[in-house]
Design an enzyme around this catalytic site. Structure first.
Site, mmCIF file in Angstrom:
data_model
loop_
_atom_site.group_PDB
_atom_site.id
_atom_site.type_symbol
_atom_site.label_atom_id
_atom_site.label_comp_id
_atom_site.label_asym_id
_atom_site.label_seq_id
_atom_site.Cartn_x
_atom_site.Cartn_y
_atom_site.Cartn_z
ATOM 1 N N SER A 52 0.820 -1.282 -0.192
ATOM 2 C CA SER A 52 -0.108 0.036 -0.034
ATOM 3 C C SER A 52 0.901 1.374 -0.012
ATOM 4 C CB SER A 52 -0.819 -0.177 1.309
ATOM 5 O OG SER A 52 -1.435 1.190 1.236
ATOM 6 N N GLY A 53 0.006 2.330 -0.477
ATOM 7 C CA GLY A 53 0.852 3.664 -0.151
ATOM 8 C C GLY A 53 2.219 3.849 -0.626
ATOM 9 N N ASP A 113 4.763 -7.583 3.041
ATOM 10 C CA ASP A 113 3.774 -7.159 3.773
ATOM 11 C C ASP A 113 3.003 -7.900 4.716
ATOM 12 O OD1 ASP A 113 1.495 -5.388 4.437
ATOM 13 O OD2 ASP A 113 2.418 -3.905 3.242
ATOM 14 N N ASP A 141 4.864 -10.472 8.808
ATOM 15 C CA ASP A 141 4.654 -9.286 9.880
ATOM 16 C C ASP A 141 6.133 -8.720 10.211
ATOM 17 O OD1 ASP A 141 4.205 -7.675 12.288
ATOM 18 O OD2 ASP A 141 2.274 -8.658 12.048
ATOM 19 N N VAL A 142 6.412 -7.500 10.362
ATOM 20 C CA VAL A 142 7.737 -7.004 10.632
ATOM 21 C C VAL A 142 8.184 -7.160 12.097
ATOM 22 C CG1 VAL A 142 8.055 -5.566 8.582
ATOM 23 C CG2 VAL A 142 7.011 -4.546 10.711
ATOM 24 N N TYR A 185 2.953 8.040 18.009
ATOM 25 C CA TYR A 185 3.428 7.809 16.689
ATOM 26 C C TYR A 185 4.800 9.002 16.652
ATOM 27 C CZ TYR A 185 3.513 8.396 11.639
ATOM 28 O OH TYR A 185 3.921 8.289 10.225
ATOM 29 N N PRO A 243 -3.553 5.561 1.903
ATOM 30 C CA PRO A 243 -4.633 4.849 2.555
ATOM 31 C C PRO A 243 -4.542 5.116 4.084
ATOM 32 C CG PRO A 243 -4.061 3.408 0.766
ATOM 33 C CD PRO A 243 -3.115 4.645 0.854
ATOM 34 N N MET A 244 -3.271 5.338 4.346
ATOM 35 C CA MET A 244 -3.234 5.612 6.051
ATOM 36 C C MET A 244 -3.509 7.109 6.177
ATOM 37 S SD MET A 244 0.322 5.845 8.210
ATOM 38 C CE MET A 244 0.971 4.379 8.555
HETATM 39 N N1 LIG Z 1 1.103 8.894 4.823
HETATM 40 C C1 LIG Z 1 1.734 9.901 5.376
HETATM 41 O O1 LIG Z 1 1.074 10.842 5.555
HETATM 42 C C2 LIG Z 1 2.903 9.450 5.988
HETATM 43 C C3 LIG Z 1 3.776 10.900 6.371
HETATM 44 C C4 LIG Z 1 5.185 10.550 6.775
HETATM 45 C C5 LIG Z 1 5.627 9.150 7.022
HETATM 46 N N2 LIG Z 1 4.707 8.103 6.815
HETATM 47 C C6 LIG Z 1 5.043 6.888 6.914
HETATM 48 O O2 LIG Z 1 5.274 6.119 5.761
HETATM 49 C C7 LIG Z 1 5.300 4.524 6.009
HETATM 50 C C8 LIG Z 1 4.187 4.162 4.886
HETATM 51 O O3 LIG Z 1 2.773 4.586 5.403
HETATM 52 P P1 LIG Z 1 1.642 4.834 4.241
HETATM 53 O O4 LIG Z 1 1.303 6.163 4.485
HETATM 54 O O5 LIG Z 1 2.149 4.261 2.815
HETATM 55 O O6 LIG Z 1 0.498 3.666 4.898
HETATM 56 P P2 LIG Z 1 -0.159 2.675 4.201
HETATM 57 O O7 LIG Z 1 -1.080 2.098 5.545
HETATM 58 O O8 LIG Z 1 -0.642 2.932 2.905
HETATM 59 O O9 LIG Z 1 0.900 1.483 4.241
HETATM 60 C C9 LIG Z 1 1.492 0.931 5.032
HETATM 61 C C10 LIG Z 1 1.758 -0.741 4.993
HETATM 62 O O10 LIG Z 1 2.485 -1.173 6.125
HETATM 63 C C11 LIG Z 1 1.880 -2.538 6.162
HETATM 64 N N3 LIG Z 1 2.222 -2.875 7.575
HETATM 65 C C12 LIG Z 1 1.595 -2.046 8.738
HETATM 66 N N4 LIG Z 1 2.243 -2.922 9.763
HETATM 67 C C13 LIG Z 1 2.564 -4.091 9.292
HETATM 68 C C14 LIG Z 1 3.432 -5.012 9.942
HETATM 69 N N5 LIG Z 1 3.340 -5.189 11.248
HETATM 70 N N6 LIG Z 1 4.098 -6.047 8.999
HETATM 71 C C15 LIG Z 1 4.182 -5.779 7.752
HETATM 72 N N7 LIG Z 1 3.625 -4.961 7.224
HETATM 73 C C16 LIG Z 1 2.925 -3.973 8.172
HETATM 74 C C17 LIG Z 1 0.154 -2.495 5.748
HETATM 75 O O11 LIG Z 1 -0.268 -3.628 5.565
HETATM 76 C C18 LIG Z 1 0.424 -1.232 4.701
HETATM 77 O O12 LIG Z 1 0.560 -2.051 3.344
HETATM 78 C C19 LIG Z 1 5.071 4.562 7.362
HETATM 79 O O13 LIG Z 1 5.964 4.269 8.184
HETATM 80 C C20 LIG Z 1 4.241 5.753 7.923
HETATM 81 O O14 LIG Z 1 4.520 6.013 9.164
HETATM 82 C C21 LIG Z 1 3.407 8.211 6.231
#
Ligand SMILES: NC(=O)c1ccc[n+]([C@@H]2O[C@H](COP(=O)([O-])OP(=O)(O)OC[C@H]3O[C@@H](n4cnc5c(N)ncnc54)[C@H](O)[C@@H]3O)[C@@H](O)[C@H]2O)c1
Length: 239
Positions: free
Chosen positions: A17-18, A38, A55-56, A147, A181-182
């Site tokens: 995702s994302g 993932d 799972d990480v 967070y 999506p997050m």
């Molecule tokens: N979206 C934002 O605004 C934003 C801003 C700064 C940083 N981030 C960081 O970027 C990273 C990605 O976020 P995103 O926005 O793409 O979110 P997202 O939810 O779209 O994607 C995150 C992915 O991580 C996977 N995931 C979560 N926990 C997991 C686990 N325990 N084991 C394996 N996979 C796991 C989820 O299944 C998902 O596919 C994160 O670390 C987030 O904190 C996001």
């Protein structure tokens, strides 16, 4: 400017995702061989791809996933840690259950540490590790203390690993709000319709990751790339 990662192996967590998924597309476009990890179902992507569910926070599962990728494609030129969760949003710490604090730290901090630990035996000589931090390591909105703490830890562990791992570069990217999506789950779709704040795309972040993963950034090590449109640079003085 090509990344010089064509034919090299890259592993990405949170790749379903994302930002992780955007990174997968970006590295594949460079001709890299990509391992996607993932805990959620991973979409099918064309190209040199192996997808493994793990799972990480589960060291054994994560180690096995990395082993599968390396067995298929060879030693890791780049490791990208995108798996993360936001945890409670808009909840004061006083009302946040201990279990929810622990979960954020387990995924965002321990998950990144386990990724690096388990990847270490498989790293190529010139490997680069890129972890997802956040601007929340440096600036805060109320109601996201766990967070913010977790992302501050990512910046610290990035610097510590850069010192500890000889020959391997470790950097993190720290973006402000990214349309994923997050973020939509946290802020609501409406917030992205006509946002009153700058928003970057997952592809914007993937390009930052690609640069840090590439030999093009060879002298850059132990750094946090704060990509927030300059907002954190503004003085408190109202000018
Ligand atoms: N979206 C934002 O605004 C934003 C801003 C700064 C940083 N981030 C960081 O970027 C990273 C990605 O976020 P995103 O926005 O793409 O979110 P997202 O939810 O779209 O994607 C995150 C992915 O991580 C996977 N995931 C979560 N926990 C997991 C686990 N325990 N084991 C394996 N996979 C796991 C989820 O299944 C998902 O596919 C994160 O670390 C987030 O904190 C996001």
């Amino acid at each position: 400017m090509r990344s010089q990662l064509g034919g090299r192996t890259v592993v990405i967590t949170g790749a379903a995702s994302g930002i992780g998924l955007a990174c997968a597309h970006a590295f594949l476009a460079e001709g890299a061989r990509v391992g996607l990890v993932d805990r959620a179902p991973i979409p099918h992507l064309d190209g040199d791809v192996v997808a493994v569910r793990a799972d990480v926070t589960d060291e054994r599962e994560l180690g096995a996933a990395l082993g599968t990728v390396v067995q298929r494609f060879g030693r890791l030129a780049a490791v990208v840690g995108c798996a993360g969760i936001s945890g409670p949003v808009g909840t004061p710490l006083a009302q946040t259950p201990a279990a929810e604090i622990a979960e954020v730290l387990a995924v965002n901090v321990t998950g990144q540490l386990l990724l690096v630990k388990q990847a270490q035996p498989y790293l190529a000589d010139d490997a680069s590790i890129v972890l997802l931090g956040s601007d929340s390591a440096f600036t805060a909105a109320p109601g996201m203390v766990p967070y913010c703490a977790s992302k501050g830890a990512v910046v610290a562990l990035t610097r510590a690993l850069a010192v500890e791992l000889p020959g391997t570069r470790v950097n993190c990217v720290c973006p402000s709000v990214v349309d994923t999506p997050m973020a939509r789950a946290d802020l609501g779709d409406l917030a992205f319709a006509a946002p009153a704040f700058p928003v970057q795309s997952a592809e914007d972040v993937a390009r930052q990751v690609l640069y840090l993963a590439s030999p093009l950034s060879r002298p850059v090590n132990g750094q946090a790339l704060l990509a927030d449109f300059g907002l954190s640079s503004r003085s408190a003085f109202p000018a």
